[in-house]
Design a protein around this motif. Structure first.
Motif, short mmCIF file in Angstrom:
data_model
loop_
_atom_site.label_atom_id
_atom_site.label_comp_id
_atom_site.label_asym_id
_atom_site.label_seq_id
_atom_site.Cartn_x
_atom_site.Cartn_y
_atom_site.Cartn_z
N ILE A 1 0.76 -1.23 -0.09
CA ILE A 1 0.04 -0.06 0.03
C ILE A 1 0.88 1.00 0.05
N LEU A 2 0.76 2.19 -1.02
CA LEU A 2 1.53 3.35 -1.12
C LEU A 2 0.57 4.69 -0.86
N SER A 3 1.11 5.57 -0.30
CA SER A 3 0.68 6.65 0.00
C SER A 3 1.14 7.65 -1.04
N ASP A 4 1.06 9.06 -0.90
CA ASP A 4 1.82 9.88 -1.94
C ASP A 4 1.84 11.16 -1.25
N ASP A 5 3.27 11.51 -1.07
CA ASP A 5 3.60 12.66 -0.60
C ASP A 5 3.52 12.71 0.90
N GLN A 6 3.36 11.63 1.53
CA GLN A 6 3.18 11.48 3.10
C GLN A 6 4.66 11.54 3.69
N ARG A 7 4.53 12.37 4.75
CA ARG A 7 5.99 12.65 5.50
C ARG A 7 6.05 11.43 6.40
N TRP A 8 7.14 11.03 7.08
CA TRP A 8 7.47 10.05 8.00
C TRP A 8 6.71 10.45 9.27
N ASP A 9 6.96 11.64 9.75
CA ASP A 9 6.25 12.06 10.84
C ASP A 9 4.83 11.82 11.10
N MET B 1 3.16 9.35 10.50
CA MET B 1 3.01 7.87 10.72
C MET B 1 2.56 7.83 12.38
N PRO B 2 1.58 7.16 12.59
CA PRO B 2 1.43 6.75 14.18
C PRO B 2 2.44 6.79 15.07
N ARG B 3 2.69 7.51 16.27
CA ARG B 3 3.53 7.73 17.05
C ARG B 3 4.78 8.54 16.92
N ASP B 4 4.83 8.73 15.44
CA ASP B 4 5.95 9.62 15.04
C ASP B 4 6.03 11.19 14.97
N GLY B 5 4.74 11.48 14.95
CA GLY B 5 4.65 12.71 15.13
C GLY B 5 3.82 13.49 16.27
N ALA B 6 3.96 12.43 17.36
CA ALA B 6 3.01 12.81 18.49
C ALA B 6 3.06 14.08 19.17
N PHE C 1 3.45 -0.87 3.99
CA PHE C 1 3.04 0.38 3.76
C PHE C 1 4.26 1.54 3.69
N ALA C 2 4.11 2.24 2.64
CA ALA C 2 5.16 3.08 2.52
C ALA C 2 4.54 4.40 1.75
N SER C 3 5.59 5.48 1.35
CA SER C 3 5.07 6.42 0.43
C SER C 3 6.19 6.82 -0.16
N ASP C 4 5.82 7.45 -1.42
CA ASP C 4 6.78 7.89 -2.38
C ASP C 4 7.89 8.90 -2.09
N PRO D 1 16.81 18.09 -0.53
CA PRO D 1 17.46 17.04 0.08
C PRO D 1 17.35 17.03 1.56
N TYR D 2 16.27 17.70 2.19
CA TYR D 2 16.00 17.77 3.62
C TYR D 2 15.28 16.65 4.00
N GLU D 3 15.29 16.28 5.37
CA GLU D 3 14.61 15.30 5.88
C GLU D 3 13.02 15.36 5.69
N GLU D 4 12.24 16.36 5.75
CA GLU D 4 10.94 16.28 5.46
C GLU D 4 10.64 15.75 4.15
N SER D 5 11.48 16.12 3.26
CA SER D 5 11.18 15.73 1.57
C SER D 5 11.46 14.43 1.60
N ALA D 6 12.76 13.80 1.99
CA ALA D 6 13.33 12.44 1.59
C ALA D 6 12.97 11.32 2.59
N ARG D 7 12.55 11.65 3.55
CA ARG D 7 12.31 10.75 4.61
C ARG D 7 10.79 10.37 4.73
#
Length: 640
Positions: free
Chosen positions: A42-50, A52-57, A368-371, A387-393
Motif C-alpha cells: 500500500i503506497l501513499s503519496d507525498d506522506q511525511r514520515w512524521d 505515521m502513528p507515534r512518530d509525530g505525536a 505500507f510506504a510512501s513515495d 534534500p532535507y529530511e522532510e522531503s526525503a524521509r
C-alpha cells in the motif's frame, strides 16, 4: 554510480520465522502451509514520515491513522529511518517497479519527458514481470507512472496500442488512472497483460460501450468475475471518491484472490495525500484549528543556506499572508492530514479482509510506504525535490506473519529496498543483467531478526528538470547515521554551494557546518565518498543566467560543459524531438556549434535569444535496461 550488489536467494520459504525460534536459513515459514506468501503493498503519496502513528505525536493532531496503527504498526516492523533516494513521485515509482534500481539506473530521474515519466521507463523487465515469472498473480490498483497515459506501442502480435489504453507488461489486473487534480471525476483504465509485452485496455468513461463485451471475452479472464462485476456497476461518468474507488477495487480483487492457493502481489497506489488534497465530506472539518509550526518551520536565519534556497524562501511570508498561489499553507497541510483518514479506512478494510479470510490470514505480508515526503515551511520552503529530511524521509512498516513487532532505526532506501524485499519474499533470483546486482537490499534478514546487510550511509539525488530557469538545481547528498553532506551543481560568485549537518545535535538541519574549520576533515572524507557514487550530472552551470553566458555578434564565443558522476568519458549533443516548448527559437544561434566533448564555440552572426537542450551521455551500462545514463538540460543563450 556504485551499487550494493545483492544476489537474492529463493526465500519464499525462509521468511516470517520469529527471531526467537532458532530457525536456520532453509526452514519453512510458520503458518504458511508450505505456500509462498501473498504480498500487499500500500503506497501513499507525498506522506511525511512524521505523520505515521507515534512518530509525530508531539507536533501533529492525533489520531491521524488509527487503523494503520492498530492493524499494521502495532503488529509490524517500523523502519523509522527510511528514505527515498530521489524524492520525487516518478523516480520513486520507477525504482520500485524496476525491482530495486536507482533512478540513475532506471533513467527516470524526473516526472516529465525527456528526463522522466513513463516514456523513460523500461517496462520489459519489471517487478510485475519478475513476479509473474515466479508464479505470482499480479495486480496494480491506482497510480502507475507519471504520464503513462501518453504511452503507445504494439502488442506482441503487432496490434497498435493508442495512448490512454497502454497496459504495461506483467499485470494480470491493471486498474489505473492518469494523474489528475480531481479526486471525484477522473478517467481510469481497465486491462490485463502478460509478461511478454503490453496490451490494450479500455479507458473509462470513453470506452464504456465496450466494457461488457470486453468482460465477456477470454482476454479479460484474469480480471476475475468479482472485480468485473464491481466495475460494471461503477458510474464511470461519476465514479466514487478516488480513494474509495481504489479501496473497492482492491477488496474485489482480494475477495477472488482468497479463493485460490496461488500467491499474489497486489500493489495499491493511492493519491492520498498528494496536493491538492481533497478530503471526503465526513473529514472536511477535522483539525480545523491546527497550524503546523514545528521542526525548522519559518527558520529565520538562512545565511548558511545556498543561494537558491534563500531565493525560494523569499515567498514564505507572502504565502502565509494569503498572497501565494493555491491554498493557504495551513489549509493545505490540514487537507493533507484530512485525506489520510480515507487512506486509513482503505488500510482498515483491506487488512480486515485479509485477517478474516482463512486463505489469506497467516499467509499475507502487508507493506505500507510512501513515495516521498514534503516540506511544510521548514527552512521557509514548500514541496519536495529537496534534500532535507522532510522531503526525503518516508513512512515504512512491514507486517508479516511470525515476525515480532518492533522499531528498527537502521538506514533504509525505501524505493530500492522494498522492491528487493518483495523479490526476496517471492524467491526471485534472476533480476538484473549479467549478475550486476540490485541497488536495493532485501530487508528479509532484518524482519527475521537475523544479521543482514546494514546500510551505513545512503546517497540521495535530485535533478534539474522542467522549466528553463528553475531554482531547484541538481544536487547529491550523502546521508549517514549522524551527518548529511549536500553538494549542488552550481557556483555562486565562484563559490561551490553545499551544506553539512550534524544530525545528532541538529536533527532539523538549521545550522550548516560546511564552512566550519573544525569539520573540514569530515566534509572532505564524505565528499570523496559521495563523488565516487554520484550519478551523472552537468556541473558548474551558471544559475542566474539559465545556463550559459551571453555572447556578442562577430565576437568569438566559447563555453565548456562539465560532466560529473556516472562513468566517464561523456559525450554531448543537442536534443530536440519537437516536444520542447520555448519562448525563444529552439536551437543554437547561427555561428555556434556543440562538439561531442561539450565545447560550445564559434562566432555568433545574429543577435537574439535562443533556447536549446544539451544532452550528456556517459559510458555506463545499466543493470536494468542495458543502456548508459543520459540527461537533458534546457538552456538559454542571449546574443547581443
Amino acid at each position: 554510480m556504485s551499487r550494493v550488489c545483492v544476489r537474492l536467494l529463493p526465500l519464499a520459504f525462509l521468511l516470517l520465522v520469529p527471531s526467537h525460534s532458532g530457525a536456520q536459513p532453509g526452514a519453512k515459514p510458520q503458518g504458511l502451509d508450505g505456500h509462498p506468501p501473498n504480498i500487499v503493498l500500500i503506497l501513499s503519496d507525498d506522506q511525511r514520515w512524521d505523520t505515521m502513528p507515534r512518530d509525530g505525536a508531539s507536533h501533529l493532531p492525533l489520531p491521524l491513522m488509527p487503523a494503520l496503527d492498530r492493524l499494521v504498526v502495532s503488529r509490524g516492523v517500523s523502519f523509522t529511518s527510511a528514505f527515498v533516494t530521489n524524492p520525487v513521485c516518478g523516480p520513486f515509482r520507477a525504482s520500485l517497479l524496476s525491482g530495486g534500481f536507482s533512478s540513475a539506473n532506471t533513467g527516470v530521474i524526473g516526472n516529465r519527458w525527456p528526463n522522466g515519466g513513463a516514456r523513460r521507463f523500461y517496462d520489459a523487465r519489471s517487478l510485475s514481470t519478475l513476479m509473474k515469472g515466479q508464479g505470482y498473480r499480479t495486480a496494480l490498483v491506482g497510480k502507475y507512472l507519471n504520464f503513462w497515459e501518453t504511452l503507445e506501442g504494439y502488442t506482441k502480435q503487432g496490434q497498435y496500442i493508442p495512448p490512454g489504453k497502454y497496459v504495461p507488461p506483467g499485470w494480470d489486473v491493471f486498474v489505473s488512472k492518469p494523474n489528475t487534480a480531481d479526486w471525484y471525476h477522473y478517467p481510469f483504465i481497465v486491462g490485463t497483460s502478460k509478461s511478454h509485452g503490453p496490451t490494450a485496455g479500455l479507458l473509462m468513461p470513453f470506452d464504456r460501450q465496450w466494457l461488457g463485451e470486453y468482460f465477456s471475452s477470454s482476454a479479460s479472464a484474469r480480471l476475475g468475475s468479482t472485480l468485473k462485476s464491481y466495475l460494471l456497476g461503477v458510474d464511470v461518468d461519476n465514479p466514487p471518491y478516488v480513494t474509495d474507488f481504489e479501496k473497492d477495487v482492491a477488496l474485489a480483487y482480494l475477495a477472488q484472490a482468497g479463493a485460490s492457493t496461488s500467491p499474489f502481489f497486489l500493489m495499491i497506489s493511492t493519491e492520498s495525500c498528494h496536493g491538492p488534497a481533497e478530503p471526503e465530506p465526513e473529514d472536511q472539518s477535522l483539525f480545523s484549528g491546527f497550524e503546523y509550526r514545528a521542526r525548522s518551520w519559518g527558520e529565520q536565519d538562512l545565511s548558511d543556506k545556498p543561494e537558491h534556497v534563500q531565493t525560494l524562501a523569499a515567498g514564505f511570508d507572502q504565502a502565509y499572508q494569503g498572497g501565494g498561489i493555491g491554498e493557504h499553507p495551513d489549509e493545505f497541510v490540514r487537507n493533507q492530514l484530512r485525506s489520510l483518514r480515507s487512506l486509513d479506512r482503505l488500510v482498515e478494510e483491506v487488512v480486515v479482509e485479509i485477517d478474516s479470510n482463512s486463505r489469506l490470514r497467516g499467509r499475507t505480508v502487508v507493506i505500507f510506504a510512501s513515495d516521498n515526503g514534503l516540506l511544510w515551511g521548514e527552512h521557509r520552503l514548500f514541496g519536495k525535490f529537496l534534500p532535507y529530511e522532510e522531503s526525503a524521509r518516508v513512512p515504512l512498516v512491514i507486517r508479516a506473519p511470525g515476525v515480532e513487532p518492533r522499531v528498527v532505526s537502521q538506514l533504509v532506501a525505501a524505493d530500492l529496498d522494498v522492491a528487493a524485499t518483495v523479490l526476496d519474499i517471492a524467491g526471485v533470483s534472476k533480476h538484473d543483467r549479467d549478475g550486476m546486482g540490485l541497488d536495493g537490499v532485501s530487508l528479509v534478514p532484518i524482519l527475521k531478526g537475523l544479521e543482514g546487510p546494514v546500510r551505513e550511509e545512503l546517497v540521495l539525488h535530485g535533478y534539474r528538470f522542467g522549466t528553463l530557469r528553475t531554482l531547484r538545481p541538481s544536487w547529491a547528498a550523502l546521508r549517514t547515521r549522524s551527518h548529511k553532506l549536500i553538494d549542488y551543481d552550481y557556483l555562486s560568485q565562484g563559490v561551490p554551494q553545499e551544506e553539512l549537518y550534524d544530525l545528532r545535535r541538529d536533527p532539523t538541519e538549521q545550522i550548516s557546518l560546511h564552512a566550519d574549520p573544525s569539520h573540514q576533515g569530515l566534509k572532505a572524507a564524505m565528499a570523496s565518498r559521495l563523488s565516487a557514487q554520484r550519478a551523472l550530472v552537468i556541473e558548474d552551470v551558471e544559475q542566474a543566467l539559465g545556463g550559459v553566458p551571453s555572447g556578442r555578434v562577430s565576437m568569438p564565443y566559447s563555453y565548456q560543459f562539465n560532466g560529473a558522476g556516472g562513468t566517464p568519458p561523456y559525450s554531448y549533443d543537442l536534443f530536440d524531438d519537437g516536444s520542447y516548448h520555448a519562448t525563444c527559437p529552439v536551437g543554437l544561434p547561427p555561428g555556434l556549434s556543440l562538439a561531442t566533448d561539450g565545447a560550445l564555440a564559434g562566432t555568433p552572426t545574429q543577435p537574439g535569444c535562443w533556447e536549446f537542450l544539451v544532452r550528456i551521455t556517459d559510458s555506463s551500462i545499466s543493470p536494468h535496461h542495458g543502456g548508459p545514463q543520459w540527461l537533458v538540460l534546457p538552456l538559454q543563450i542571449i546574443i547581443e
